[in-house]
Write an enzyme that holds these catalytic residues in place. Sequence first.
Site: not given
Length: 318
Positions: A160, A163, A166, A184, A209
């Site tokens: 996706g 932002g 995920k 990531d 993250e």
Amino acid sequence: MAGCEDAVNDVTTKDVREQFNLKLVSGEEGIGRHILMSDISRPGLEMAGYFTHYPANRVQLLGKTELSFFAMLKVSDRIDRMRKLCTPDTPAIIVCHDMVVPNELKNVSNDFHVPVLTTKIPTTKFSSLLTNYLESKLAPMTAVHGVLVDIYGIGVLLTGKSGVGKSETALELIKKGHRLVADDSVEIRQESENTLVGNAPKLIEHLLEIRGLGIIDIMTLFGASAVRTHKRISLVIDLELWDPEKQYDRLGLEEDKMKIIDTELTKLTIPVRPGRNLAVIIEVAAMNFRLKRMGVNAAEEFSKRLDAVINQTEESAN
């Protein structure tokens, strides 16, 4: 962190030596030779002098059979066989069973800089170990932007736009007891036909993250059971912001596919909007995918029931 990119695989004889703790006997100058294929050769016919179809660019394994026959040859034939065996394309010659390396092989390998190594492992077993290692290292590879999570034994790749949530969804899944593989950037290898295995780049292994928090170490926070080093990918779930103009699948009869390298994976698209518990939805999607592989398809069952009701209604009307 990272984006999407293709990766180049590179394996040398030195890598194999370090992986299997092999002993270097001769031909040290060629230890950096590249291994370009996972196929391995046992040069039995070549020991007898037949080099017409000699696969010189493969790792050559010598076991008891090859060396016992070699010992029966005349000295001149031994030197000739070794000269033909040690070509500029040969990445390495490995002697198994910890057998003594013939002097003819040592001398010729030093002349032509072909590394000769030894192992205590039996030939057949070492051949299997080396093949598996090379197939893994030389497999086609790519990198995909997303998050890979192990949910009930199913490798789920979350994709996706940046932002969309995920990593936050992955964190919620980890809290529920599932395991993080990569966040990531997911490195994906085609290890065999229809088998994709994903892992995290070493730099970001076990890290997640979260916007507002920064980078967190999942293994330190949740323990070793919350992470995996690699996982076979079976399902892709694409998260996208809810579009009121778009028609989303409400039955689950249609199945989209996503192609990565040479493998097609089942792909689900889940719309994201406030109030939707994405972690629970993805958890159920993984369980439902598992049931489908076992032959249980709720959408098809519903469709059959619906058809039966429609047919009954039509018959009654007639």
